[in-house]
Design a protein around this motif. Sequence first.
Motif, PDB file in Angstrom:
ATOM      1  N   PHE A 129       0.796  -1.220   0.000  1.00  0.00           N
ATOM      2  CA  PHE A 129       0.000   0.000   0.000  1.00  0.00           C
ATOM      3  C   PHE A 129       0.838   1.284   0.000  1.00  0.00           C
ATOM      4  CE2 PHE A 129      -3.211  -3.005   1.206  1.00  0.00           C
ATOM      5  CZ  PHE A 129      -4.409  -2.455   0.790  1.00  0.00           C
ATOM      6  N   ASN A 130       2.154   1.187  -0.158  1.00  0.00           N
ATOM      7  CA  ASN A 130       2.920   2.432  -0.212  1.00  0.00           C
ATOM      8  C   ASN A 130       2.651   3.167  -1.515  1.00  0.00           C
ATOM      9  OD1 ASN A 130       4.614   1.348  -2.244  1.00  0.00           O
ATOM     10  ND2 ASN A 130       6.043   0.534  -0.735  1.00  0.00           N
ATOM     11  N   ASP A 131       3.222   4.353  -1.663  1.00  0.00           N
ATOM     12  CA  ASP A 131       2.878   5.210  -2.802  1.00  0.00           C
ATOM     13  C   ASP A 131       3.143   4.557  -4.149  1.00  0.00           C
ATOM     14  OD1 ASP A 131       2.039   7.119  -1.046  1.00  0.00           O
ATOM     15  OD2 ASP A 131       3.910   8.272  -1.070  1.00  0.00           O
ATOM     16  N   LEU A 139      -4.724   0.618  -9.043  1.00  0.00           N
ATOM     17  CA  LEU A 139      -5.689   1.722  -9.109  1.00  0.00           C
ATOM     18  C   LEU A 139      -5.390   2.643 -10.288  1.00  0.00           C
ATOM     19  CD1 LEU A 139      -6.001   2.642  -5.317  1.00  0.00           C
ATOM     20  CD2 LEU A 139      -7.646   1.396  -6.723  1.00  0.00           C
ATOM     21  N   ASN A 140      -4.121   2.894 -10.552  1.00  0.00           N
ATOM     22  CA  ASN A 140      -3.749   3.724 -11.700  1.00  0.00           C
ATOM     23  C   ASN A 140      -4.110   3.038 -13.003  1.00  0.00           C
ATOM     24  OD1 ASN A 140      -2.681   5.966 -10.303  1.00  0.00           O
ATOM     25  ND2 ASN A 140      -0.731   4.907  -9.976  1.00  0.00           N
ATOM     26  N   ALA A 141      -3.923   1.714 -13.059  1.00  0.00           N
ATOM     27  CA  ALA A 141      -4.259   0.963 -14.272  1.00  0.00           C
ATOM     28  C   ALA A 141      -5.752   1.016 -14.557  1.00  0.00           C
ATOM     29  CB  ALA A 141      -3.789  -0.479 -14.144  1.00  0.00           C
ATOM     30  N   LEU A 142      -6.562   1.099 -13.481  1.00  0.00           N
ATOM     31  CA  LEU A 142      -8.014   1.187 -13.641  1.00  0.00           C
ATOM     32  C   LEU A 142      -8.496   2.613 -13.867  1.00  0.00           C
ATOM     33  CD1 LEU A 142      -9.105  -1.318 -10.825  1.00  0.00           C
ATOM     34  CD2 LEU A 142      -9.127  -1.711 -13.301  1.00  0.00           C
ATOM     35  N   GLY A 143      -7.577   3.573 -13.835  1.00  0.00           N
ATOM     36  CA  GLY A 143      -7.939   4.962 -14.048  1.00  0.00           C
ATOM     37  C   GLY A 143      -8.499   5.662 -12.823  1.00  0.00           C
ATOM     38  N   ILE A 144      -8.385   5.042 -11.660  1.00  0.00           N
ATOM     39  CA  ILE A 144      -8.921   5.635 -10.427  1.00  0.00           C
ATOM     40  C   ILE A 144      -7.942   6.633  -9.833  1.00  0.00           C
ATOM     41  CG2 ILE A 144      -9.720   5.122  -8.088  1.00  0.00           C
ATOM     42  CD1 ILE A 144     -10.628   2.395  -9.104  1.00  0.00           C
ATOM     43  N   GLY A 145      -6.649   6.365  -9.955  1.00  0.00           N
ATOM     44  CA  GLY A 145      -5.638   7.234  -9.391  1.00  0.00           C
ATOM     45  C   GLY A 145      -5.118   6.718  -8.070  1.00  0.00           C
ATOM     46  N   SER A 146      -3.926   7.159  -7.706  1.00  0.00           N
ATOM     47  CA  SER A 146      -3.287   6.697  -6.474  1.00  0.00           C
ATOM     48  C   SER A 146      -3.989   7.249  -5.238  1.00  0.00           C
ATOM     49  CB  SER A 146      -1.815   7.118  -6.460  1.00  0.00           C
ATOM     50  OG  SER A 146      -1.114   6.549  -7.557  1.00  0.00           O
ATOM     51  N   VAL A 147      -3.872   6.519  -4.165  1.00  0.00           N
ATOM     52  CA  VAL A 147      -4.402   6.936  -2.865  1.00  0.00           C
ATOM     53  C   VAL A 147      -3.233   7.069  -1.906  1.00  0.00           C
ATOM     54  CG1 VAL A 147      -5.890   6.321  -0.924  1.00  0.00           C
ATOM     55  CG2 VAL A 147      -6.597   5.768  -3.258  1.00  0.00           C
ATOM     56  N   ARG A 148      -3.202   8.147  -1.139  1.00  0.00           N
ATOM     57  CA  ARG A 148      -2.136   8.350  -0.162  1.00  0.00           C
ATOM     58  C   ARG A 148      -2.502   7.591   1.112  1.00  0.00           C
ATOM     59  NH1 ARG A 148      -1.691  13.125   1.805  1.00  0.00           N
ATOM     60  NH2 ARG A 148       0.565  13.025   2.221  1.00  0.00           N
ATOM     61  N   TRP A 149      -2.213   6.286   1.083  1.00  0.00           N
ATOM     62  CA  TRP A 149      -2.612   5.421   2.186  1.00  0.00           C
ATOM     63  C   TRP A 149      -1.936   5.801   3.497  1.00  0.00           C
ATOM     64  CZ3 TRP A 149      -6.671   2.526   1.129  1.00  0.00           C
ATOM     65  CH2 TRP A 149      -6.900   2.140  -0.191  1.00  0.00           C
ATOM     66  N   PHE A 150      -0.734   6.345   3.411  1.00  0.00           N
ATOM     67  CA  PHE A 150      -0.006   6.725   4.622  1.00  0.00           C
ATOM     68  C   PHE A 150      -0.039   8.230   4.873  1.00  0.00           C
ATOM     69  CE2 PHE A 150       1.852   2.766   3.087  1.00  0.00           C
ATOM     70  CZ  PHE A 150       1.784   1.988   4.227  1.00  0.00           C
ATOM     71  N   GLY A 151      -0.848   8.926   4.112  1.00  0.00           N
ATOM     72  CA  GLY A 151      -0.951  10.370   4.288  1.00  0.00           C
ATOM     73  C   GLY A 151      -2.296  10.839   4.782  1.00  0.00           C
ATOM     74  N   GLU A 152      -3.334   9.997   4.610  1.00  0.00           N
ATOM     75  CA  GLU A 152      -4.683  10.348   5.035  1.00  0.00           C
ATOM     76  C   GLU A 152      -5.110   9.418   6.168  1.00  0.00           C
ATOM     77  OE1 GLU A 152      -6.429  12.852   4.014  1.00  0.00           O
ATOM     78  OE2 GLU A 152      -5.026  13.491   2.439  1.00  0.00           O
TER      79      GLU A 152
END
Length: 299
Positions: A129-131, A139-152
């Motif tokens: 789950f890191n950046d 998620l990027n491959a699906l077009g959703i975009g990255s999530v900041r799992w360790f930032g939010e």
Amino acid sequence: MRSISWKRHLTGYAFISPFVIGFLVFTAIPIVVSLYLSFTSYDLFSAPKWIGLDNYDRMFNKDPKYWNSLRVTLIYVFGGVPLRLAFALMIAMLLNAKARGIGLYRTIYYLPSIIGGSVAVSIMWRNLFNDEGLVNMALNALGIGSVRWFGEPLAALWMLIFLSVWQFGSSMLIFLAGLKNIPASLHEAAEVDGANAVQRFFRITIPMLTPIILFNLIMQIISAFLTFIPAYIISKGEGGPLDGTMLYSLYLFRRAFVFTDMGYAAAMAWIMLLIVAVVSSVLFASSKFWVHYESKGGE
């Protein structure tokens, strides 16, 4: 005769003595000591000092971090446990089918529960789950975009919840055993009467599984309240970001072994015991309205 009777009793006591000694030394005495320490100020390096209810007053009225840890834990428990049980039931129904090699599939699906709570898997989960990890790549491959799992904070908490859902194997096996105890004749009769798969699931499968659901629900809630290793490893013992993964057990650990505030930590442990007892009691009390048993005392 008295001598023989005494020897029999002595033999019995000798056999149970390892358990009795272990229970007293590692369970009963520590419980009593922790209750006493919850009313003291104790830092491991000096004698406990009696302060009465000050730890509890501080907990409820002067420690916002305590309330945050309780809030985070409640989200983790009541967000993760239903998802975990639903996923476990879905997999159990798939594995209940008669197919070649089904035993191998059951073993494979149970593996996450064997290793899921380990330090190594928590580290693996952190890397996933890191950046630039596999999850964000997907998620990027699906077009959703990255999530900041360790930032939010909320994203980090859901990362822990996803890990708990992944550890579904024990619940799955119990559901699978329950599914095998449902008579096939009930489904066959319902199918003859025109009931479709969805109707059979909600009218037959779920009611017959309610005792199993109650058992799994209580056991998984207790386990979720006590979760420590994933939160500690993934947040590196800090409970971040912004205390978003500061579960109750992690905060208790930090108060006890980072700040050496053992009296306060003992008070937290007793409040956790009361919370788990209340939740379990509510589930047991409500079970008479939704749990269905085949028979009660031969009725």
